[in-house]
Every structure is written in structure tokens, then in C-alpha cells.
Design a protein around this motif. Structure first.
Motif, PDB file in Angstrom:
ATOM      1  N   ASP A 252       0.832  -1.210   0.000  1.00 41.71           N
ATOM      2  CA  ASP A 252       0.000   0.000   0.000  1.00 41.71           C
ATOM      3  C   ASP A 252       0.861   1.252   0.000  1.00 41.71           C
ATOM      4  O   ASP A 252       0.557   2.234  -0.704  1.00 41.71           O
ATOM      5  CB  ASP A 252      -0.924   0.001   1.220  1.00 41.71           C
ATOM      6  N   TYR A 253       1.917   1.250   0.806  1.00 44.65           N
ATOM      7  CA  TYR A 253       2.827   2.396   0.840  1.00 44.65           C
ATOM      8  C   TYR A 253       3.474   2.612  -0.524  1.00 44.65           C
ATOM      9  O   TYR A 253       3.569   3.747  -1.005  1.00 44.65           O
ATOM     10  CB  TYR A 253       3.899   2.159   1.902  1.00 44.65           C
ATOM     11  N   PHE A 254       3.922   1.551  -1.143  1.00 41.82           N
ATOM     12  CA  PHE A 254       4.590   1.629  -2.443  1.00 41.82           C
ATOM     13  C   PHE A 254       3.660   2.241  -3.500  1.00 41.82           C
ATOM     14  O   PHE A 254       4.089   3.082  -4.304  1.00 41.82           O
ATOM     15  CB  PHE A 254       5.018   0.222  -2.869  1.00 41.82           C
ATOM     16  N   GLU A 255       2.403   1.853  -3.479  1.00 38.14           N
ATOM     17  CA  GLU A 255       1.460   2.342  -4.491  1.00 38.14           C
ATOM     18  C   GLU A 255       0.881   3.712  -4.145  1.00 38.14           C
ATOM     19  O   GLU A 255       0.837   4.607  -5.005  1.00 38.14           O
ATOM     20  CB  GLU A 255       0.324   1.330  -4.670  1.00 38.14           C
ATOM     21  N   SER A 256       0.462   3.896  -2.893  1.00 36.98           N
ATOM     22  CA  SER A 256      -0.257   5.129  -2.549  1.00 36.98           C
ATOM     23  C   SER A 256       0.668   6.294  -2.214  1.00 36.98           C
ATOM     24  O   SER A 256       0.415   7.436  -2.616  1.00 36.98           O
ATOM     25  CB  SER A 256      -1.215   4.875  -1.394  1.00 36.98           C
ATOM     26  N   GLN A 257       1.760   6.020  -1.482  1.00 31.86           N
ATOM     27  CA  GLN A 257       2.656   7.096  -1.085  1.00 31.86           C
ATOM     28  C   GLN A 257       3.751   7.376  -2.113  1.00 31.86           C
ATOM     29  O   GLN A 257       4.153   8.526  -2.295  1.00 31.86           O
ATOM     30  CB  GLN A 257       3.307   6.768   0.265  1.00 31.86           C
ATOM     31  N   LEU A 258       4.238   6.334  -2.778  1.00 34.25           N
ATOM     32  CA  LEU A 258       5.284   6.522  -3.785  1.00 34.25           C
ATOM     33  C   LEU A 258       4.719   6.581  -5.202  1.00 34.25           C
ATOM     34  O   LEU A 258       5.455   6.813  -6.151  1.00 34.25           O
ATOM     35  CB  LEU A 258       6.317   5.390  -3.693  1.00 34.25           C
ATOM     36  N   HIS A 259       3.406   6.345  -5.331  1.00 36.21           N
ATOM     37  CA  HIS A 259       2.703   6.459  -6.617  1.00 36.21           C
ATOM     38  C   HIS A 259       3.338   5.576  -7.688  1.00 36.21           C
ATOM     39  O   HIS A 259       3.567   6.009  -8.821  1.00 36.21           O
ATOM     40  CB  HIS A 259       2.675   7.921  -7.077  1.00 36.21           C
ATOM     41  N   GLN A 260       3.591   4.322  -7.331  1.00 40.25           N
ATOM     42  CA  GLN A 260       4.205   3.364  -8.236  1.00 40.25           C
ATOM     43  C   GLN A 260       3.194   2.332  -8.706  1.00 40.25           C
ATOM     44  O   GLN A 260       2.237   2.015  -7.992  1.00 40.25           O
ATOM     45  CB  GLN A 260       5.367   2.660  -7.527  1.00 40.25           C
ATOM     46  N   PRO A 261       3.391   1.784  -9.921  1.00 41.83           N
ATOM     47  CA  PRO A 261       2.535   0.681 -10.372  1.00 41.83           C
ATOM     48  C   PRO A 261       2.659  -0.504  -9.428  1.00 41.83           C
ATOM     49  O   PRO A 261       3.672  -0.655  -8.734  1.00 41.83           O
ATOM     50  CB  PRO A 261       3.098   0.344 -11.765  1.00 41.83           C
ATOM     51  N   PRO A 262       1.647  -1.361  -9.376  1.00 43.41           N
ATOM     52  CA  PRO A 262       1.658  -2.476  -8.425  1.00 43.41           C
ATOM     53  C   PRO A 262       2.857  -3.405  -8.604  1.00 43.41           C
ATOM     54  O   PRO A 262       3.375  -3.573  -9.708  1.00 43.41           O
ATOM     55  CB  PRO A 262       0.351  -3.219  -8.723  1.00 43.41           C
ATOM     56  N   VAL A 263       3.294  -3.975  -7.507  1.00 47.90           N
ATOM     57  CA  VAL A 263       4.324  -5.015  -7.520  1.00 47.90           C
ATOM     58  C   VAL A 263       3.803  -6.207  -8.315  1.00 47.90           C
ATOM     59  O   VAL A 263       2.630  -6.564  -8.233  1.00 47.90           O
ATOM     60  CB  VAL A 263       4.680  -5.426  -6.072  1.00 47.90           C
ATOM     61  N   LYS A 264       4.683  -6.837  -9.078  1.00 52.77           N
ATOM     62  CA  LYS A 264       4.274  -7.941  -9.946  1.00 52.77           C
ATOM     63  C   LYS A 264       4.366  -9.302  -9.268  1.00 52.77           C
ATOM     64  O   LYS A 264       3.649 -10.239  -9.626  1.00 52.77           O
ATOM     65  CB  LYS A 264       5.138  -7.957 -11.205  1.00 52.77           C
ATOM     66  N   ARG A 265       5.281  -9.449  -8.302  1.00 55.58           N
ATOM     67  CA  ARG A 265       5.452 -10.758  -7.663  1.00 55.58           C
ATOM     68  C   ARG A 265       6.128 -10.574  -6.309  1.00 55.58           C
ATOM     69  O   ARG A 265       6.795  -9.565  -6.065  1.00 55.58           O
ATOM     70  CB  ARG A 265       6.267 -11.692  -8.543  1.00 55.58           C
ATOM     71  N   ILE A 266       5.939 -11.562  -5.457  1.00 56.21           N
ATOM     72  CA  ILE A 266       6.551 -11.586  -4.135  1.00 56.21           C
ATOM     73  C   ILE A 266       7.457 -12.809  -4.049  1.00 56.21           C
ATOM     74  O   ILE A 266       7.028 -13.929  -4.358  1.00 56.21           O
ATOM     75  CB  ILE A 266       5.481 -11.662  -3.023  1.00 56.21           C
ATOM     76  N   TYR A 267       8.709 -12.603  -3.659  1.00 55.96           N
ATOM     77  CA  TYR A 267       9.659 -13.701  -3.482  1.00 55.96           C
ATOM     78  C   TYR A 267       9.932 -13.888  -1.991  1.00 55.96           C
ATOM     79  O   TYR A 267      10.170 -12.920  -1.274  1.00 55.96           O
ATOM     80  CB  TYR A 267      10.974 -13.406  -4.203  1.00 55.96           C
ATOM     81  N   VAL A 268       9.923 -15.144  -1.566  1.00 63.23           N
ATOM     82  CA  VAL A 268      10.118 -15.476  -0.155  1.00 63.23           C
ATOM     83  C   VAL A 268      11.341 -16.382  -0.015  1.00 63.23           C
ATOM     84  O   VAL A 268      11.534 -17.309  -0.811  1.00 63.23           O
ATOM     85  CB  VAL A 268       8.874 -16.186   0.423  1.00 63.23           C
ATOM     86  N   ALA A 269      12.166 -16.102   0.982  1.00 62.21           N
ATOM     87  CA  ALA A 269      13.308 -16.957   1.311  1.00 62.21           C
ATOM     88  C   ALA A 269      13.418 -17.066   2.833  1.00 62.21           C
ATOM     89  O   ALA A 269      13.778 -16.099   3.499  1.00 62.21           O
ATOM     90  CB  ALA A 269      14.602 -16.399   0.722  1.00 62.21           C
ATOM     91  N   VAL A 270      13.087 -18.220   3.347  1.00 61.88           N
ATOM     92  CA  VAL A 270      13.179 -18.495   4.776  1.00 61.88           C
ATOM     93  C   VAL A 270      13.814 -19.867   4.932  1.00 61.88           C
ATOM     94  O   VAL A 270      13.348 -20.839   4.327  1.00 61.88           O
ATOM     95  CB  VAL A 270      11.795 -18.472   5.456  1.00 61.88           C
ATOM     96  N   GLN A 271      14.869 -19.966   5.740  1.00 64.08           N
ATOM     97  CA  GLN A 271      15.577 -21.231   5.912  1.00 64.08           C
ATOM     98  C   GLN A 271      14.782 -22.113   6.863  1.00 64.08           C
ATOM     99  O   GLN A 271      15.138 -22.296   8.024  1.00 64.08           O
ATOM    100  CB  GLN A 271      16.991 -20.983   6.445  1.00 64.08           C
ATOM    101  N   SER A 272      13.691 -22.676   6.345  1.00 59.54           N
ATOM    102  CA  SER A 272      12.780 -23.450   7.180  1.00 59.54           C
ATOM    103  C   SER A 272      12.284 -24.658   6.406  1.00 59.54           C
ATOM    104  O   SER A 272      12.027 -24.571   5.197  1.00 59.54           O
ATOM    105  CB  SER A 272      11.576 -22.584   7.580  1.00 59.54           C
ATOM    106  N   PRO A 273      12.100 -25.798   7.072  1.00 59.56           N
ATOM    107  CA  PRO A 273      11.506 -26.960   6.400  1.00 59.56           C
ATOM    108  C   PRO A 273      10.057 -26.728   6.017  1.00 59.56           C
ATOM    109  O   PRO A 273       9.484 -27.494   5.232  1.00 59.56           O
ATOM    110  CB  PRO A 273      11.643 -28.080   7.450  1.00 59.56           C
TER     111      PRO A 273
END
Length: 340
Positions: A252-273
Motif C-alpha cells: 500500500d505504501y509503495f502504491e499510494s505514497q510513492l505512486h508506483q505501479p503495483p508489484v508484480k510478484r513476491i519472493y520469499v526466502a526463509v531457511q525453514s523446512p
């Protein structure tokens, strides 16, 4: 002394700090045959070495850092490798040795900015002015009326000790950086915005949005220091939804406050089983793809390991390869470290 680490040789602009002045006096011994990176996390160290022109590393080593051992002992142990003598090296600092934060930009000329930030850093970080080295990089887009800059303050003694340990081992030390910027190097050519949700054991979770080779947004999220140890029940009944809320606030901050087009994807990296479960649960809360970061890095990872501690190390190597492609290598002249 510090809660986080530092970019001592910035990829955004010329190196302007005392560490760069020292490095500028060091002569390359010969042309580097290999490209290497050393990632130092709070819990472990990761070394990758690539032969020029090859995607897979020819050497990979991880070393768990024992609490009773000093950083110097661990660094010496992991750098005991014959390839490094012919390698160009990038280093990613451990989170305990730097702070990265957003501060007011002093009203000075560009050439005076770094020095002004160094003196104003005492307002934001603990310790004496003499104990830190600073670097900064600009914020590409800011909310209306704000004039901020990203400041990195690092433990000076740690950096100096690190140089003394690594310079005799490698052919050339190219850059010292932090994991926020090392992750950015993985997305250098992307024109669409991606969000990264990454966690190293014993560290606060990092959330950042990158696009066009720049960091548009970053924050460290408290409360997830032991995310890698969460059980399936914890993930399904609270952790995934809590993380999703933090992700949504950042989007929401990225789009509303920085006036940027929506993020296209989310990448997750957690060292967990249970990373797959975490990704699935987060994905249920969003219409955009939520993906494991390791899928993007499959070609560059060591053959027998998908340990996410290697991910920022891959980014640090990719910065080296980009430098070669751009013909930005410059010979260094002068004395060796012990003569500087």
C-alpha cells in the motif's frame, strides 16, 4: 555496537569513504580467473567461487559460526581456499556490524554530502564518530515533501580487521556491501517491481521492494527473529497472516505514497523446512504470485545445496559479473595494505 552491517563500496556511485581510499592503494596481483563472494550472516558464513563464464560455482562452502569463536577465527577458516588467490572478491557484511536507515538529507552540495552525513550519523546510531564509517545511496522516489537518503553506518574496527584478513587471501577485493544491496543485485535487470521477504536465522526479517536496479522501499520487521524455527501450527495459525498484513502495508505504501505501479510478484526466502507451507498460506491472501526465491536462482546455486544463506552471495557475485560486462574494471596502483 551496531545492530546491522554496511556498504563500504557502493554500486550506486563512486566510493567516497576512508575504506575506499585504502583500497585504492592496493595493487591487483594479476588478472582474476575467478569471481567469489563471502556472505557473513549472524549464524554462518557462506563462500561461493565461480569460474569466469560458468553459471554453477566451482566451489561452495558454508561454515556455522560458533558463539565462542570470534569473527576473525571464522573468516580465517572459510577463506582457507586455493582458488581465492586468483579470485576477485565481494564481501557481504554480517548484520551485527552495520546499521542501514533512512535519514534527512543535509542541505549541502553533493560533494560535501558524505562528510555531512558522517557528522549527522551520531544522531541516529550508537557509538562515537571515530568508531564508524558511513556510506549512502539515494532513494529513487520519495513521498511528497520529503527529502531523505539511505544511510549505512558500519563498525570501523570490524572493517579494518576484515581487510587485513581478506586482502592477503584474494587476488582483488572489489566491494564490501550489505545484504539489502546484495539481494538487489539479483534483480538488477528487472523493470517490474518485485517484493522480497527474506530471513536469515537469528536476524530480523527483511522486506524490500526493488525495481530497475534500485531499492524503492525496505524495512526490518520485528517479531520474526526465530521465523526459521516456527512449527507448521504457528505458520498456519497466525504467522502467515501476520506476515501477510505486513506485506500488504508495504504494498500500500509503495502504491499510494510513492505512486508506483503495483508489484508484480513476491519472493520469499526463509531457511525453514516449512517454507512451502508459509508461501502457500501467504499466497492465499494475495492475487499476485508468491514464489520461493530459490526458484529464480536455481542455475547459480551449488549442486547439492539450496541453502538460502547463499542467495545474497549469488547477488554479490552477479555484481562482479555485471562489472566485467560493463568494462568497469580499473587497475589499482600503489602499495600493499601493510604499507598503506
Amino acid at each position: 555496537m551496531f545492530n546491522k552491517s554496511a556498504t563500504i563500496i557502493s554500486l550506486y556511485k563512486p566510493m567516497l569513504n576512508p575504506i575506499q581510499k585504502l583500497l585504492s592503494k592496493i595493487t591487483r596481483k594479476k588478472e582474476s580467473k575467478y569471481q567469489a563472494s563471502l556472505m557473513m550472516a549472524t549464524h554462518a558464513l557462506y563462500l561461493l567461487i565461480y569460474q569466469n563464464g560458468e553459471k554453477k560455482p566451482i566451489y561452495a562452502k558454508s561454515l556455522e559460526k560458533q558463539e565462542e569463536h570470534s569473527w576473525n577465527e571464522s573468516i580465517k577458516a572459510i577463506l582457507d581456499n586455493e582458488y581465492l588467490a586468483s579470485a576477485r572478491l565481494n564481501i557481504v557484511l554480517p548484520g551485527s556490524e552495520y546499521q542501514m536507515l533512512i535519514v534527512d538529507r543535509p542541505e549541502v552540495e553533493e560533494q560535501e554530502l558524505l562528510n555531512a552525513l558522517r557528522y549527522s550519523a551520531v544522531e541516529y546510531v550508537s557509538g562515537n564518530l571515530e568508531d564508524i564509517v558511513v556510506e549512502y545511496f539515494d532513494i529513487p522516489v520519495q513521498p511528497s515533501g520529503q527529502k531523505k537518503v539511505n544511510l549505512i553506518a558500519a563498525n570501523r574496527t570490524f572493517i579494518q580487521d576484515l581487510l587485513k584478513l581478506t586482502l592477503p587471501k584474494c587476488n582483488e577485493l572489489q566491494r564490501i556491501t550489505v545484504d539489502e544491496l546484495a539481494y538487489l543485485d539479483l534483480f538488477r535487470e528487472d523493470h517490474d517491481a518485485s517484493m522480497l521477504v527474506v530471513h536469515q536465522p537469528k536476524e530480523e526479517l527483511l522486506m524490500q521492494i526493488v525495481k530497475d536496479g534500485q531499492i524503492y522501499f525496505f524495512r526490518r520487521i520485528r517479531g520474526y527473529l526465530k521465523l526459521d524455527t516456527f512449527a507448521e501450527l504457528e505458520i498456519s495459525h497466525g504467522a502467515a497472516d501476520g506476515l501477510s498484513l505486513e506485506i500488504q502495508r508495504s504494498l500500500d505504501y509503495f502504491e499510494s505514497q510513492l505512486h508506483q505501479p503495483p508489484v508484480k510478484r513476491i519472493y520469499v526466502a526463509v531457511q525453514s523446512p516449512h517454507q512451502a507451507l508459509l508461501i502457500d498460506k501467504i499466497g492465499e491472501n494475495f492475487s499476485l504470485p508468491v514464489l520461493p526465491l530459490k526458484n529464480r536462482l536455481a542455475d547459480e546455486l551449488p549442486e547439492d545445496s539450496d541453502n538460502q544463506g547463499y542467495f545474497p552471495a549469488i547477488g554479490a557475485v552477479q555484481e562482479l559479473l555485471h562489472t566485467i560486462e560493463q568494462n568497469e574494471l580499473t587497475p589499482r596502483q600503489g602499495e600493499k595494505l601493510h604499507e598503506a
